[in-house]
Write an enzyme that holds these catalytic residues in place. Sequence first.
Site, PDB file in Angstrom:
ATOM      1  N   ASP A 191      -3.615  35.328  58.051  1.00  0.00           N
ATOM      2  CA  ASP A 191      -3.201  34.000  58.454  1.00  0.00           C
ATOM      3  C   ASP A 191      -2.538  33.325  57.236  1.00  0.00           C
ATOM      4  O   ASP A 191      -3.026  33.439  56.121  1.00  0.00           O
ATOM      5  CB  ASP A 191      -4.497  33.266  58.883  1.00  0.00           C
ATOM      6  CG  ASP A 191      -4.282  31.838  59.275  1.00  0.00           C
ATOM      7  OD1 ASP A 191      -4.331  31.559  60.468  1.00  0.00           O
ATOM      8  OD2 ASP A 191      -4.086  31.006  58.368  1.00  0.00           O
ATOM      9  N   ASN A 199       4.396  23.210  57.985  1.00  0.00           N
ATOM     10  CA  ASN A 199       5.250  22.746  59.088  1.00  0.00           C
ATOM     11  C   ASN A 199       5.393  21.222  59.062  1.00  0.00           C
ATOM     12  O   ASN A 199       6.486  20.706  59.278  1.00  0.00           O
ATOM     13  CB  ASN A 199       4.646  23.171  60.434  1.00  0.00           C
ATOM     14  CG  ASN A 199       5.140  24.545  60.858  1.00  0.00           C
ATOM     15  OD1 ASN A 199       6.164  25.017  60.387  1.00  0.00           O
ATOM     16  ND2 ASN A 199       4.396  25.182  61.742  1.00  0.00           N
ATOM     17  N   HIS A 204       9.437  22.576  61.446  1.00  0.00           N
ATOM     18  CA  HIS A 204       9.126  23.830  62.133  1.00  0.00           C
ATOM     19  C   HIS A 204      10.189  24.899  61.927  1.00  0.00           C
ATOM     20  O   HIS A 204       9.879  26.092  61.894  1.00  0.00           O
ATOM     21  CB  HIS A 204       8.910  23.573  63.622  1.00  0.00           C
ATOM     22  CG  HIS A 204       7.592  22.956  63.930  1.00  0.00           C
ATOM     23  ND1 HIS A 204       7.369  21.604  63.839  1.00  0.00           N
ATOM     24  CD2 HIS A 204       6.402  23.514  64.278  1.00  0.00           C
ATOM     25  CE1 HIS A 204       6.111  21.346  64.131  1.00  0.00           C
ATOM     26  NE2 HIS A 204       5.499  22.486  64.402  1.00  0.00           N
ATOM     27  N   ASP A 208       9.416  28.538  60.649  1.00  0.00           N
ATOM     28  CA  ASP A 208       9.794  29.810  61.285  1.00  0.00           C
ATOM     29  C   ASP A 208      10.377  30.779  60.253  1.00  0.00           C
ATOM     30  O   ASP A 208      10.087  31.977  60.271  1.00  0.00           O
ATOM     31  CB  ASP A 208      10.843  29.567  62.390  1.00  0.00           C
ATOM     32  CG  ASP A 208      10.215  29.022  63.667  1.00  0.00           C
ATOM     33  OD1 ASP A 208       8.974  28.987  63.735  1.00  0.00           O
ATOM     34  OD2 ASP A 208      10.975  28.628  64.576  1.00  0.00           O
ATOM     35  N   GLU A 235       0.662  31.448  63.256  1.00  0.00           N
ATOM     36  CA  GLU A 235       0.840  32.002  61.915  1.00  0.00           C
ATOM     37  C   GLU A 235      -0.158  33.135  61.630  1.00  0.00           C
ATOM     38  O   GLU A 235      -0.398  33.484  60.498  1.00  0.00           O
ATOM     39  CB  GLU A 235       0.722  30.893  60.862  1.00  0.00           C
ATOM     40  CG  GLU A 235      -0.696  30.349  60.633  1.00  0.00           C
ATOM     41  CD  GLU A 235      -1.085  29.254  61.624  1.00  0.00           C
ATOM     42  OE1 GLU A 235      -0.497  29.195  62.719  1.00  0.00           O
ATOM     43  OE2 GLU A 235      -1.987  28.468  61.283  1.00  0.00           O
TER      44      GLU A 235
END
Length: 345
Positions: A191, A199, A204, A208, A235
């Site tokens: 993770d 984010n 965002h 990404d 994630e």
Amino acid sequence: MARPDAVRLKVLLVDDQLSHRAALSAELQAMGHDVVEAGNAEDAVALFTSLRPDAVLLDVAMPGHNGHWAAQQIRQAEPEGWTPILFLSGCVSDVDLAAGIEAGGDDYLFKPVSPVVLQAKLRAMQRLWSLHHQLQILTDQLRASNADLQVQSLHDPLTGLANRRGLDIRLDEALRTARREHQPLTLILCDVDNFKAYNDTAGHLQGDQCLIRIAQVLGETSRRPRDLAGRFGGEEFVILLPGTSHSGAMYFAKGLQRLIHQLALPHPATDGRTCVTLSGGITTVVPDGNTTIESLLSRADAALYTAKSLGRDRFFCFETQTDTRTGLAEVPDYDREQGSTATLF
Ligand SMILES: [Mg+2]
């Protein structure tokens, strides 16, 4: 503009009598078709196989094998295809006609062949050929689309790694294999640390991009034939390492962690750290009849939770209760299979 059914056909013309062949061949060529000639059934079958004509005009009565035999051979030569076969015959009884259709023919032309009838029959064949050809193209497109869909249905569109469905399938396979071969199976759930803050701070789209870079490293490090990296969701990622023991898994995780550090992706929101890091939970088992995918994921998740609790940026092993900051970096038996990623570390 040419009519859609005005297709130039490659016609295989089979007749043992040269004069008949010459006359028909001239008519066919005058209609704009290409002609390949054969004087007996064996040559006809050989030419059909090598040249794949669009239509066959096939004499019934010939020395040696007759036209019915040739039609049967031609049908066997293209079990998934269909090439129109028109028999040529001087006199046809109902029984002969039925036998010809049974042998694989589509229609009859009576000798001497009337040019008007020949043209009409070939026009019908052209239409059928066009329809068949279009159907073939559509079938090929459908097959390709299905293959694409199959790939898409098993992969995450953002990172290109296996998606949850792809992971489920491979996990199931790996578990069965490990159980059967009594081999260790390692599963790592990892993770991105503080990804929500990433984010929230960078947005965002930037988030990404971060996931894509991380996924690239995970994919490159999981390159043994049976290894797999997948996106578990958000994630979170899963790495599957069949045939990998505790020490091998710890070695892998240390190497992976080093590569993530080397990647040095700036983290806009970490307190005290400047780069993106990963935390991971490792579980390694030699599965028995009671081991399930759910139990493996649950153990890896518990280990991941511990890694986070210990301060993040580490991989914690459930069974040995050690992490990549404290565990021994033994040179492992991770390297047993061809295509090992050990050299990457
Ligand atoms: Mg004949």
